[in-house]
Design a protein around this motif. Structure first.
Motif, PDB file in Angstrom:
ATOM      1  N   PHE A 164       0.813  -1.215   0.000  1.00 55.81           N
ATOM      2  CA  PHE A 164       0.000   0.000   0.000  1.00 55.81           C
ATOM      3  C   PHE A 164       0.852   1.273   0.000  1.00 55.81           C
ATOM      4  N   LEU A 174       0.273   3.829  -2.641  1.00 53.78           N
ATOM      5  CA  LEU A 174      -1.040   4.479  -2.637  1.00 53.78           C
ATOM      6  C   LEU A 174      -1.102   5.655  -1.672  1.00 53.78           C
ATOM      7  N   VAL A 175       0.010   5.919  -0.959  1.00 59.72           N
ATOM      8  CA  VAL A 175      -0.024   6.976   0.054  1.00 59.72           C
ATOM      9  C   VAL A 175      -0.353   8.328  -0.568  1.00 59.72           C
ATOM     10  N   ASP A 191      -1.868   8.943  -3.394  1.00 56.45           N
ATOM     11  CA  ASP A 191      -3.254   8.963  -3.873  1.00 56.45           C
ATOM     12  C   ASP A 191      -4.233   9.146  -2.718  1.00 56.45           C
ATOM     13  N   ARG A 192      -3.959   8.499  -1.600  1.00 52.39           N
ATOM     14  CA  ARG A 192      -4.856   8.640  -0.452  1.00 52.39           C
ATOM     15  C   ARG A 192      -4.875  10.083   0.070  1.00 52.39           C
ATOM     16  N   ILE A 193      -3.686  10.683   0.141  1.00 56.08           N
ATOM     17  CA  ILE A 193      -3.610  12.057   0.631  1.00 56.08           C
ATOM     18  C   ILE A 193      -4.328  13.014  -0.331  1.00 56.08           C
ATOM     19  N   SER A 194      -4.173  12.760  -1.641  1.00 54.91           N
ATOM     20  CA  SER A 194      -4.831  13.628  -2.625  1.00 54.91           C
ATOM     21  C   SER A 194      -6.342  13.420  -2.644  1.00 54.91           C
ATOM     22  N   LEU A 195      -6.780  12.204  -2.317  1.00 51.76           N
ATOM     23  CA  LEU A 195      -8.208  11.884  -2.397  1.00 51.76           C
ATOM     24  C   LEU A 195      -8.993  12.414  -1.193  1.00 51.76           C
ATOM     25  N   ARG A 196      -8.349  12.568  -0.060  1.00 45.71           N
ATOM     26  CA  ARG A 196      -9.063  12.954   1.159  1.00 45.71           C
ATOM     27  C   ARG A 196      -9.857  14.264   0.991  1.00 45.71           C
ATOM     28  N   ARG A 233     -20.887  10.203   0.330  1.00 46.80           N
ATOM     29  CA  ARG A 233     -19.743   9.676   1.093  1.00 46.80           C
ATOM     30  C   ARG A 233     -20.130   8.395   1.825  1.00 46.80           C
ATOM     31  N   PHE A 239     -15.739   0.047   1.704  1.00 44.22           N
ATOM     32  CA  PHE A 239     -15.096  -0.275   2.978  1.00 44.22           C
ATOM     33  C   PHE A 239     -15.865  -1.341   3.752  1.00 44.22           C
ATOM     34  N   CYS A 269     -17.665   8.472  -8.281  1.00 46.52           N
ATOM     35  CA  CYS A 269     -16.357   7.987  -8.754  1.00 46.52           C
ATOM     36  C   CYS A 269     -15.840   8.848  -9.898  1.00 46.52           C
TER      37      CYS A 269
END
Length: 275
Positions: free
Chosen positions: A207, A210-211, A213-218, A229, A237, A264
């Motif tokens: 993972f 993906l860090v 991408d996760r930060i940009s997606l938040r 949401r 999830f 999406c």
């Protein structure tokens, strides 16, 4: 009373100042004549035949020198092959006009080839030559200091004074001990009743990529309406089906499908444009 017999005679140095070689290194009596003839002959079949004969007659010397390096992790066949390469180089490079005995030239050449082999090929992990030389100096110093220190291992400072190396190089030499031979990942770990060295090593985190991408997606997720949401959370999830999500949210399954597709698309567009 019987007088003790004379002790073993010491070998007298030859005309070039070198002591004669040990018995195992002695070459055929007509070797000087062959080498002089080899140096005079032009390239061709006759010279090739004589060269092969000279090398073949000197193979006992190569075998004896190769045996000096046994029990260092290399097979006898490999050592003999390296020593043979050194012998060939010695025959090809020897110049009888220099006035030195062939053995005094060939022995250092063959030994040097064997040492280069260990320096360049016998290490499981390649380290710079400077570190290899520091390791050898540190190893010799530890052996030489063992008796003066009454069996106590010398400190880094003591080895540095003995060798003249900086303490940083002594530390590098000590660390290089671990690079000469590698330990198998299946080797047991001291203090562990079960398991191996591989069990103590970490693995790559799948993972990790993906860090970003996760930060940009938040922040993009926070901009979505609360219901969307929640739907994404339940779908991705909680792994709920669209039918289960529709019952939980109170909308039709078709509407859930449209909301997921729209959310999406919004998130994907925001990630690609950086908005």
């Amino acid at each position: 009373m019987t007088r003790p017999g004379p002790g073993p005679a010491r070998p007298r140095p030859g005309a070039d100042g070198h002591a004669p070689p040990p018995a195992g290194d002695r070459s055929p009596h007509d070797l000087p004549e062959r080498l002089e003839r080899l140096a005079r002959l032009p390239a061709g079949p006759e010279r090739d035949r004589l060269r092969e004969q000279v090398i073949s007659s000197l193979m006992p010397m190569a075998r004896r020198l190769a045996r000096r390096f046994r029990n260092r992790g290399e097979s006898d066949d490999d050592l003999l092959q390296v020593a043979s390469v050194g012998l060939v180089k010695a025959v090809d490079r020897y110049d009888p006009r220099q006035g030195h005995a062939f053995e005094s030239f060939a022995v250092p050449t063959i030994v040097g080839e064997l040492k280069r082999h260990f320096r360049d090929h016998a290490w499981d992990l390649h380290v710079p030559r400077r570190v290899q030389e520091a390791r050898n100096q540190v190893r010799r110093a530890q052996q030489e200091l063992l008796q003066p220190l009454e069996g106590r291992s010398p400190t880094v400072a003591e080895v540095a004074r003995h060798t003249g190396l900086p303490e940083e190089d002594v530390i590098l030499g000590l660390e290089a001990y671990q690079a000469y031979t590698a330990v198998s990942l299946d080797a047991p770990v001291p203090g562990m009743e079960a398991g191996s060295l591989a069990d103590t090593m970490g693995t790559e985190d799948r993972f990790l990529d993906l860090v970003v991408d996760r930060i940009s997606l938040r922040p993009l997720l926070e901009e979505l309406p609360e219901r969307e949401r929640r739907i994404l959370f339940l779908r991705f999830f909680r792994s709920m089906t669209q039918h289960q999500i529709a019952d939980a949210v109170g909308v039709s399954q078709m509407h859930v499908s449209r909301l997921i597709a729209r959310s999406c698309a919004t998130l994907r567009s925001g990630m690609l444009t950086g908005v």
